[in-house]
Enzyme design. Structure first.
Site, PDB file in Angstrom:
ATOM      1  N   ASP A  47       0.842  -1.198   0.000  1.00  0.00           N
ATOM      2  CA  ASP A  47       0.000   0.000   0.000  1.00  0.00           C
ATOM      3  C   ASP A  47       0.877   1.248   0.000  1.00  0.00           C
ATOM      4  O   ASP A  47       0.631   2.202  -0.738  1.00  0.00           O
ATOM      5  CB  ASP A  47      -0.919  -0.021   1.218  1.00  0.00           C
ATOM      6  CG  ASP A  47      -1.759   1.232   1.330  1.00  0.00           C
ATOM      7  OD1 ASP A  47      -2.627   1.455   0.457  1.00  0.00           O
ATOM      8  OD2 ASP A  47      -1.540   2.013   2.287  1.00  0.00           O
ATOM      9  N   GLU A 119      -1.668  -5.265  -3.830  1.00  0.00           N
ATOM     10  CA  GLU A 119      -0.762  -4.506  -2.969  1.00  0.00           C
ATOM     11  C   GLU A 119       0.310  -5.414  -2.372  1.00  0.00           C
ATOM     12  O   GLU A 119       1.485  -5.039  -2.324  1.00  0.00           O
ATOM     13  CB  GLU A 119      -1.546  -3.826  -1.843  1.00  0.00           C
ATOM     14  CG  GLU A 119      -2.384  -2.670  -2.308  1.00  0.00           C
ATOM     15  CD  GLU A 119      -3.198  -2.042  -1.202  1.00  0.00           C
ATOM     16  OE1 GLU A 119      -3.532  -0.848  -1.356  1.00  0.00           O
ATOM     17  OE2 GLU A 119      -3.516  -2.716  -0.199  1.00  0.00           O
TER      18      GLU A 119
END
Length: 130
Positions: A47, A119
């Site tokens: 992320d 991610e």
């Protein structure tokens, strides 16, 4: 994983071959499996990687744009829908390791699951590539 054709295909599609394929396996392991090493920590890292890479790209591509406008572009690009679309484009859902129940419930195409795995995959590439 030399013996896992789904991982081999995924590596070809993303154009990156893992030096430590254990990182790829961890990135593709959903928490529904109940194993100790799932992808949540790599998702956390990924992320941040996504956010940094997108911020740098927008900063470079739009040198005269105000911070507020860059922030709007950034928010649109790093949202779950966009990450899920990327995950679908690379066929990531089929390579996710998840429980049979999660798979039967459509987990391989669940927007949240595949966005999170995208991610995690980016976090794994970041670590693996040095």
């Amino acid at each position: 994983m030399a013996g896992n054709p789904l991982f081999n295909q995924l590596q070809r599609r993303i154009g990156y071959t893992f030096r430590d394929e254990g990182r790829l396996k961890t990135a593709m392991t959903h928490s529904s499996t109940g194993v100790e090493r799932d992808n949540e920590r790599l998702e956390f890292l990924g992320d941040r990687v996504v956010n940094l890479v997108m911020a740098q790209e927008l900063f470079t591509r739009f040198p005269d744009e105000a911070e507020g406008d860059l922030a709007k572009r950034h928010a649109a690009l790093v949202q779950g829908k966009m990450l899920a679309a990327i995950a679908r484009d690379i066929g990531l859902g089929e390579a996710v390791i998840m429980s049979d129940a999660e798979r039967a419930a459509g987990g391989g195409d669940n927007e949240n699951i595949i966005a999170d795995c995208c991610e995690a995959l980016l976090g794994a590439v970041f670590l693996d590539a040095g």
